[in-house]
Design a protein around this motif. Sequence first.
Motif, short mmCIF file in Angstrom:
data_model
loop_
_atom_site.label_atom_id
_atom_site.label_comp_id
_atom_site.label_asym_id
_atom_site.label_seq_id
_atom_site.Cartn_x
_atom_site.Cartn_y
_atom_site.Cartn_z
N PRO A 109 12.85 7.47 -1.73
CA PRO A 109 13.96 6.53 -1.96
C PRO A 109 14.90 6.60 -0.75
O PRO A 109 15.18 7.68 -0.26
CB PRO A 109 14.65 7.07 -3.21
CG PRO A 109 13.68 8.03 -3.82
CD PRO A 109 12.80 8.54 -2.72
N GLY A 110 15.32 5.48 -0.25
CA GLY A 110 16.24 5.49 0.89
C GLY A 110 15.55 5.46 2.23
O GLY A 110 16.21 5.24 3.26
N PRO A 114 9.49 -1.06 -3.65
CA PRO A 114 10.33 -0.77 -4.81
C PRO A 114 11.70 -1.44 -4.69
O PRO A 114 12.24 -1.54 -3.58
CB PRO A 114 10.46 0.76 -4.78
CG PRO A 114 9.28 1.22 -3.99
CD PRO A 114 9.01 0.16 -2.99
N GLN A 115 12.23 -1.85 -5.84
CA GLN A 115 13.57 -2.45 -5.86
C GLN A 115 14.57 -1.52 -5.17
O GLN A 115 14.62 -0.33 -5.47
CB GLN A 115 13.98 -2.70 -7.32
CG GLN A 115 15.36 -3.26 -7.54
CD GLN A 115 15.54 -4.65 -6.94
OE1 GLN A 115 14.58 -5.40 -6.79
NE2 GLN A 115 16.77 -4.97 -6.60
N GLY A 116 15.33 -2.06 -4.23
CA GLY A 116 16.38 -1.27 -3.58
C GLY A 116 15.94 -0.58 -2.30
O GLY A 116 16.78 0.01 -1.60
N GLN A 117 14.64 -0.62 -1.95
CA GLN A 117 14.18 0.06 -0.73
C GLN A 117 14.79 -0.66 0.49
O GLN A 117 14.66 -1.87 0.63
CB GLN A 117 12.65 -0.02 -0.63
CG GLN A 117 12.06 0.93 0.40
CD GLN A 117 11.95 2.35 -0.14
OE1 GLN A 117 11.58 2.56 -1.28
NE2 GLN A 117 12.30 3.32 0.69
N GLU A 129 0.83 -1.22 0.00
CA GLU A 129 0.00 0.00 0.00
C GLU A 129 0.86 1.27 0.00
O GLU A 129 0.55 2.24 -0.68
CB GLU A 129 -0.91 -0.04 1.24
CG GLU A 129 -1.81 1.17 1.44
CD GLU A 129 -2.56 1.09 2.77
OE1 GLU A 129 -2.74 -0.02 3.33
OE2 GLU A 129 -2.95 2.17 3.27
N ILE A 130 1.96 1.24 0.75
CA ILE A 130 2.79 2.46 0.87
C ILE A 130 3.91 2.52 -0.15
O ILE A 130 4.61 3.53 -0.24
CB ILE A 130 3.40 2.58 2.30
CG1 ILE A 130 4.33 1.41 2.60
CG2 ILE A 130 2.28 2.72 3.33
CD1 ILE A 130 5.13 1.58 3.91
N ALA A 131 4.09 1.43 -0.92
CA ALA A 131 5.30 1.28 -1.74
C ALA A 131 5.63 2.50 -2.59
O ALA A 131 6.74 3.02 -2.55
CB ALA A 131 5.16 0.04 -2.63
#
Length: 297
Positions: free
Chosen positions: A108-109, A129-132, A101-103
């Motif tokens: 970022p970070g 997300p990829q990398g979160q 839901e929050i993605a």
Amino acid sequence: MSTSTSTSTSTSSPPSPQIAMLGLGSMNGAILAGLLDSAVNPEQVRATTRSAATAVQRAQQYGITVHAEQDDAEANRSAAGDADVIFLGVKPHGIVALAAEIADALKPGAVVVSVAAAISVDMIEAALPQGQPVIRSMPNTPLSVGLGVVGLVPGTHASAQDTETVARLLGASGAVHVIEESQIDALTGISGSGPAYAFYLAEQMAEAGVQLGLDRALAADLAAQTIYGAGKMLVAHQAAGTADAAGLRRAVCSPNGTTERAIHAFDDHGLPAAVQAAVNASAHRSAEITDELRSAD
Ligand SMILES: NC(=O)c1ccc[n+]([C@@H]2O[C@H](COP(=O)([O-])OP(=O)(O)OC[C@H]3O[C@@H](n4cnc5c(N)ncnc54)[C@H](OP(=O)(O)O)[C@@H]3O)[C@@H](O)[C@H]2O)c1
């Protein structure tokens, strides 16, 4: 910071990240109480609940802004989007849905910290997300009084700085151990569920006192203060390397005295096996919930 040792506090000035507490029940509430007793200001924190009634109660209790999903469908996304550290504090079966839901609202970070039993790092990472950065934690409720224990499992994309930030936040109200994910079910069996074991012991000690004729308030206070004092003494001696639990227990037992008789009663009634079975049951239930939720996907 090393595996399975308490974090040492660095001397550099503490960071002041914006914090989101998504779900504010027993566990996130205990974490929040610990944060507010340390270096965190109420203005740094936004929280959410499901129901409007709970949001009103929690806002009054903690003096922070709390929005209910019931009133505002964007409450979680809005709180998470402003935050540097986001604590996911809903029940295990709701964690992945909350992460999804929050993605796309996350900075970022921003570091996503799950406090849920049984929800693995990969399950949370897959919803983001990829990398979160993700950190899986297992805290306990005595964080609310500055005496908690927390296990932290850094996820694939969590940097050492991310882990340090979260360890510093939680380390102000408890001992933080950075562990492998393979250790977290066992840690859950000891320290995550463990406060309930101590409370259960206190209940039974007090009940026995009542049966021996004490009034309930006195018996409850005797039990609580005794467990508190014994715990504090054990932590101090273990840290100093001067005694362990078995040694401190023996020091209370006079030969053929009252305590020796009590310990024999514990043994006759199977306390060692009962306690070990309880810790195992908690740890195995944690692994079982993981399997249940994976197969439900
Ligand atoms: N309790 C412990 O000692 C402990 C220890 C370690 C880890 N944990 C973990 O902590 C997590 C929470 O457990 P808990 O005991 O704190 O449960 P809890 O007291 O029932 O709290 C759950 C909170 O989540 C809120 N919530 C539910 N759905 C939501 C949504 N969609 N959006 C925003 N908020 C929502 C609830 O709001 P409402 O009240 O309005 O429904 C409530 O504030 C679990 O995953 C558990 O495994 C708990």
